[in-house]
Design a protein around this motif. Structure first.
Motif, PDB file in Angstrom:
ATOM      1  N   GLU A   6       0.739  -1.276   0.050  1.00  0.00           N
ATOM      2  CA  GLU A   6      -0.061  -0.078   0.158  1.00  0.00           C
ATOM      3  C   GLU A   6       0.804   1.225  -0.119  1.00  0.00           C
ATOM      4  O   GLU A   6       2.003   1.325   0.630  1.00  0.00           O
ATOM      5  CB  GLU A   6      -1.078  -0.105   1.090  1.00  0.00           C
ATOM      6  CG  GLU A   6      -1.907  -0.954   1.408  1.00  0.00           C
ATOM      7  CD  GLU A   6      -1.343  -2.234   2.228  1.00  0.00           C
ATOM      8  OE1 GLU A   6      -2.098  -2.901   2.811  1.00  0.00           O
ATOM      9  OE2 GLU A   6      -0.182  -2.417   2.418  1.00  0.00           O
ATOM     10  N   SER A   7       0.400   2.193  -0.508  1.00  0.00           N
ATOM     11  CA  SER A   7       1.159   3.456  -0.369  1.00  0.00           C
ATOM     12  C   SER A   7      -0.268   4.571  -0.720  1.00  0.00           C
ATOM     13  O   SER A   7      -1.093   4.538  -1.008  1.00  0.00           O
ATOM     14  CB  SER A   7       2.048   3.618  -1.698  1.00  0.00           C
ATOM     15  OG  SER A   7       1.587   3.550  -3.011  1.00  0.00           O
ATOM     16  N   GLY A   9      -0.822   7.089   1.851  1.00  0.00           N
ATOM     17  CA  GLY A   9      -1.525   7.617   3.049  1.00  0.00           C
ATOM     18  C   GLY A   9      -0.717   8.759   3.486  1.00  0.00           C
ATOM     19  O   GLY A   9       0.424   9.245   2.891  1.00  0.00           O
ATOM     20  N   LEU A  20      -5.323   6.241  -2.037  1.00  0.00           N
ATOM     21  CA  LEU A  20      -4.375   5.061  -1.659  1.00  0.00           C
ATOM     22  C   LEU A  20      -4.157   4.085  -2.746  1.00  0.00           C
ATOM     23  O   LEU A  20      -5.089   3.965  -3.569  1.00  0.00           O
ATOM     24  CB  LEU A  20      -5.098   4.214  -0.609  1.00  0.00           C
ATOM     25  CG  LEU A  20      -5.342   4.970   0.770  1.00  0.00           C
ATOM     26  CD1 LEU A  20      -5.859   4.100   1.918  1.00  0.00           C
ATOM     27  CD2 LEU A  20      -4.131   5.611   1.273  1.00  0.00           C
ATOM     28  N   THR A 111      -0.885   1.277   5.478  1.00  0.00           N
ATOM     29  CA  THR A 111      -0.667   2.807   5.126  1.00  0.00           C
ATOM     30  C   THR A 111      -1.346   3.411   6.189  1.00  0.00           C
ATOM     31  O   THR A 111      -2.643   3.487   6.075  1.00  0.00           O
ATOM     32  CB  THR A 111      -0.836   3.299   3.687  1.00  0.00           C
ATOM     33  OG1 THR A 111      -0.196   4.656   3.418  1.00  0.00           O
ATOM     34  CG2 THR A 111      -2.045   3.040   3.197  1.00  0.00           C
TER      35      THR A 111
END
Length: 117
Positions: A6-7, A9, A20, A111
């Motif tokens: 995940e990225s 945030g 996200l 995240t």
């Protein structure tokens, strides 16, 4: 082995937006039901949104309906969660999930999303 990362945030003011991303490797997301969950401090992990592998139908928690949108890009093997109208109560660690069966159920590392009032 399927891996989810995940990225996107971060810290945002109330009323703001974030997107996200969940990049998947080791498996095609077209084979999986994809979902987003979140866990706030001191609370259990809860469902946020889901996208079906069969027909990309979506489902949302009542608390985010009309504000969040889940989508998938099978070509990029990535799932997104567009969040708008963010509220302080949306503050949590957000996790991506890929589900095919009990034996094939995978999670990312999460995240952090923090919404200031």
């Amino acid at each position: 082995q399927v891996q989810l990362v995940e990225s996107g945030g971060g810290l945002v003011q109330a009323g703001g937006s974030l997107r996200l991303s969940c990049a998947v490797s080791g498996g095609a997301i077209s084979n999986y039901d994809m979902g987003w969950y979140r866990q706030a401090p001191g609370k259990e992990r809860e469902f946020v949104a889901a996208n079906s592998r069969r027909d990309s139908t979506t489902d949302y928690a009542d608390s985010v309906k009309g504000r969040f949108t889940i989508s998938r890009d099978n070509a990029k093997n990535t799932v997104y969660l567009q969040m708008s109208g963010l509220k302080p109560e949306d503050t949590a660690v957000y996790y991506c999930n890929a589900h095919f069966s009990e034996e094939h159920d995978y999670w990312g590392q999460g995240t952090q999303v923090t919404v200031s009032s």
